[in-house]
Design an enzyme around this catalytic site. Structure first.
Site, PDB file in Angstrom:
ATOM      1  N   SER A 159      29.347  37.472  18.141  1.00  0.00           N
ATOM      2  CA  SER A 159      28.486  38.654  18.376  1.00  0.00           C
ATOM      3  C   SER A 159      27.055  38.090  19.050  1.00  0.00           C
ATOM      4  O   SER A 159      27.053  37.630  20.249  1.00  0.00           O
ATOM      5  CB  SER A 159      28.323  39.625  16.944  1.00  0.00           C
ATOM      6  OG  SER A 159      27.921  40.603  17.537  1.00  0.00           O
ATOM      7  N   ASP A 161      26.451  42.993  23.885  1.00  0.00           N
ATOM      8  CA  ASP A 161      26.117  41.616  23.075  1.00  0.00           C
ATOM      9  C   ASP A 161      27.073  41.204  23.431  1.00  0.00           C
ATOM     10  O   ASP A 161      27.242  41.030  24.522  1.00  0.00           O
ATOM     11  CB  ASP A 161      25.842  42.385  21.603  1.00  0.00           C
ATOM     12  CG  ASP A 161      27.074  43.259  21.287  1.00  0.00           C
ATOM     13  OD1 ASP A 161      28.423  43.022  22.206  1.00  0.00           O
ATOM     14  OD2 ASP A 161      27.488  42.524  19.814  1.00  0.00           O
ATOM     15  N   ASP A 169      29.613  39.503  22.619  1.00  0.00           N
ATOM     16  CA  ASP A 169      30.840  39.748  22.453  1.00  0.00           C
ATOM     17  C   ASP A 169      31.320  41.618  23.059  1.00  0.00           C
ATOM     18  O   ASP A 169      32.526  41.771  22.765  1.00  0.00           O
ATOM     19  CB  ASP A 169      31.611  39.798  20.803  1.00  0.00           C
ATOM     20  CG  ASP A 169      31.783  40.586  20.140  1.00  0.00           C
ATOM     21  OD1 ASP A 169      29.993  40.795  20.419  1.00  0.00           O
ATOM     22  OD2 ASP A 169      31.579  41.172  19.027  1.00  0.00           O
ATOM     23  N   ASP A 173      31.392  44.324  22.485  1.00  0.00           N
ATOM     24  CA  ASP A 173      31.291  45.672  22.164  1.00  0.00           C
ATOM     25  C   ASP A 173      30.081  46.533  21.507  1.00  0.00           C
ATOM     26  O   ASP A 173      31.001  47.602  21.230  1.00  0.00           O
ATOM     27  CB  ASP A 173      31.845  45.750  20.103  1.00  0.00           C
ATOM     28  CG  ASP A 173      31.386  44.681  19.334  1.00  0.00           C
ATOM     29  OD1 ASP A 173      30.000  44.327  19.822  1.00  0.00           O
ATOM     30  OD2 ASP A 173      31.605  44.438  18.035  1.00  0.00           O
TER      31      ASP A 173
HETATM   32 MG    MG Z   1      29.393  42.383  19.053  1.00  0.00          MG
END
Ligand code: MG
Length: 481
Positions: free
Chosen positions: A127, A270, A272, A274
Site C-alpha cells: 500500500s 496511495d 495500490d 485503494d
Molecule cells: Mg492502500
C-alpha cells in the site's frame, strides 16, 4: 510474548463492557501474521522473503482450494514475491490467474466478478509503505478483504505446516488474466452518472504516486470525458516522485500544479490505489474525513434514512453532514475489512475510513480509489465547485497525543478510563470514546507499542488540545496507580 498478544487483536475488539478476554486465553493463540492490511515486512527479511511467500502461498492454497487470482502493485520486489506465492498456491493444487500490476480494488473486482467463480485472491502490495516494504493480502471469494476469522484459519494452517500437496496430476498452472483493468473500468462506468460528468467538461490534476493507479485512473478519466494532467504516472517501485502515503507533504507538487490554474480538482492515490485524497480547485488539501463527509452527505441526500459506516476516529463533520440529510452513522473499530462487513450487515449505503479509503457498496465492499475519483467527479458535476461543497460541511480541529503505558497495564488503564467517563454518550466500540457538547475524546491502547493514544476533536484547536491535556493527565495517573 505480551507484545505479540496485543498485536494479535486490537484491545478494543475484546473490550466488552467492563470485561476483557483474559491474557491467558489470548496466549494460547499462535503468533499473528496478518495485520490490519495483510502481512507486511521489509523485503529480504525473514518476514518477507521468497521462502515465506512460498509457505504462505501453500497455506492460502490449502485454505482456498480452487482458482486464485493474483495481482501486484508496482513495487520492485513484486515479481519475486508473486512467483513464490503462486508457486505455493500451485503446489497445493490451486489454479492461478495472474492479473499483473493492478490496483488492489481492481483485483478485488476481478475476483468478485470472475464468471467461473474464483476461490479467492492474493494481492502483493504494501500500500503506502516505503519502497523497501512489501506485503501479501488475501481476498475472499466475494471480493472483500478476508475477515479476521478467515485470516486466523490461514494462519493456523501456516503454523501447523499441514499443507495440501497436489500430486503431479493435480498440480496447479498459472495463466495470464489480461482483462482485469478493462472490466474494472467498465464496472465503474456502469455505476456513476457518466452523462453528468461528461457534460461538466471538467479538468483534473492526477498524481498517481508511481503506483498501480497509473494503469487505471488515466484510462477511466479518458472514458469519462475528463481532461487531465498527470504527475508520477509511471509505475515505479522506487517511488521517485514521492513516498506513496498521500500526506500533505507528499502532495505539494500536486497542490502547486492545481494552483497554477484551470483545474476543477486534484487527486492523489496511495501505492495500490485503494485510497484517494482530493485537492480542491484552489489547491487546498482535503483530509480524508472531508471527502468522507462530502460523499456521505451526497449519498444520504439521494434517499432519506441512509446509513453511513465509519471508524470511531472519524471527524464529527461526517456525522453532521449525514444528519443534515436525515441519515445515520454507525461507528466501527479501525480497519477497512471491519467497516465493509458492518456495511454488509447493517445495509450501509456508504462507508470508509478517515485516511481517504472510501467504500461504495453499489460497486463493491472494499476501499476503492478510482471509484472515489469517479464519484467525486459526479458530485462536483452536479453540485458545483469542490471548495463550495467542502465549505458547506462544518470544520473541526483534531489533536493527537500519547502516553507511555506498559503492556501489562493497558487493560487496567482502559477500565479506569471507562469508569471515569461521566458523559451521557460513551462509545466502547474501539477503546473508549467520550462525547462532550463541543467535541470528543478517544483513548485507545496501541496494538503494537507500549503506549496509549489519545485523539480529540472540537470546534477549535485550543479546545481540542485542552481535552487532550485533561485525558493525558488522567491516563498518566492511571498508569502510575
Ligand atoms: Mg492502500
Amino acid at each position: 510474548m505480551a507484545a505479540a498478544i496485543e498485536s494479535a487483536r486490537p484491545i478494543g475488539s475484546f473490550y466488552l463492557g467492563f470485561g476483557y478476554l483474559s491474557p491467558m486465553a489470548a496466549e494460547r493463540k499462535p503468533p499473528r501474521l496478518f495485520g490490519t492490511n495483510g502481512v507486511r515486512g521489509v523485503v529480504g527479511s525473514k518476514e518477507m522473503d521468497c521462502q515465506f511467500a512460498i509457505r504462505l502461498g501453500l497455506a492460502i492454497g490449502t485454505y482456498m482450494r480452487g482458482t486464485v487470482m493474483i495481482g501486484t502493485d508496482a513495487r520492485t520486489s513484486n515479481d519475486m514475491l508473486k512467483s513464490a506465492c503462486a508457486s505455493g498456491l500451485m503446489a497445493s493444487g490451486c489454479r492461478v490467474l495472474d492479473c499483473g500490476v493492478v490496483p488492489t480494488p481492481t483485483l478485488q473486482y476481478a475476483v468478485k466478478t470472475y464468471k467461473d467463480k474464483a476461490a479467492g485472491g492474493v494481492v502483493i502490495t504494501a500500500s503506502h509503505n516505503p519502497p523497501e516494504f512489501n506485503g501479501i493480502k488475501c481476498i475472499h471469494a466475494d471480493g472483500t478483504e478476508m475477515s479476521r476469522e478467515q485470516e486466523e484459519a490461514v494462519e493456523a494452517i501456516y503454523h501447523s505446516g499441514d499443507f495440501a500437496r497436489a500430486d503431479w496430476t493435480r498440480i496447479g498452472r498459472v495463466s495470464p488474466f489480461a482483462t482485469a483493468i478493462e472490466r474494472y473500468i467498465g464496472g465503474i462506468m456502469s455505476k456513476v452518472d457518466v452523462m453528468a460528468i461528461r457534460r461538466a467538461n471538467l479538468r483534473v490534476a492526477l498524481d498517481c504516486g508511481n503506483g498501480a493507479g497509473a494503469l487505471v485512473t488515466p484510462k477511466l478519466l479518458d472514458r469519462l470525458g475528463v481532461r487531465y494532467v498527470t504527475l508520477n504516472a509511471d509505475p515505479n517501485g522506487a517511488f521517485p516522485g514521492h513516498n506513496s502515503e498521500p500526506t500533505p507533504e507528499n502532495t505539494e507538487d500536486l497542490t502547486r500544479l492545481v494552483r497554477s490554474g484551470g483545474f476543477d480538482m486534484g487527486v492523489v492515490h496511495d501505492g495500490d490505489a485503494d485510497r484517494s485524497i482530493f485537492v480542491d480547485e484552489n489547491g487546498r488539501y482535503l483530509y480524508g474525513d472531508r471527502s468522507l463527509a462530502i460523499v456521505a452527505k451526497y449519498v444520504c441526500s439521494l434517499r432519506p434514512g441512509r446509513i453511513v459506516v465509519t471508524t470511531v476516529g472519524s471527524s464529527m463533520a461526517v456525522e453532521d453532514a449525514v444528519k443534515t440529510k436525515g441519515g445515520r452513522v454507525i461507528y466501527t473499530m479501525v480497519g477497512s475489512p471491519v467497516v465493509a462487513r458492518v456495511m454488509m450487515r447493517e445495509g450501509g449505503a456508504f462507508g470508509g475510513e478517515e485516511n481517504g479509503g472510501l467504500i461504495f457498496p453499489e460497486f463493491q465492499y472494499c476501499r476503492d480509489g478510482a471509484f472515489a475519483v469517479a464519484k467525486m467527479l459526479e458530485i462536483i458535476s452536479i453540485q458545483g465547485k469542490l471548495s463550495k461543497v467542502n465549505d458547506a460541511i462544518p470544520q473541526y480541529s483534531q489533536f493527537k497525543t500519547k502516553v507511555g503505558c506498559p503492556e501489562g497495564k493497558k487493560v487496567q488503564v482502559m477500565n479506569g478510563i471507562r469508569r471515569a467517563a461521566s458523559a451521557d454518550r460513551v462509545d466502547t466500540t474501539d477503546g473508549v470514546k467520550v462525547y462532550y457538547d463541543d467535541g470528543w475524546v478517544l483513548v485507545r491502547p496501541s496494538g503494537t507499542e507500549p503506549i496509549v493514544r489519545i485523539f480529540t476533536e472540537s470546534r477549535t484547536l485550543e479546545r481540542a488540545k485542552d481535552l487532550a491535556d485533561d485525558s493525558k493527565k488522567l491516563v498518566e495517573k492511571l498508569v502510575k496507580g
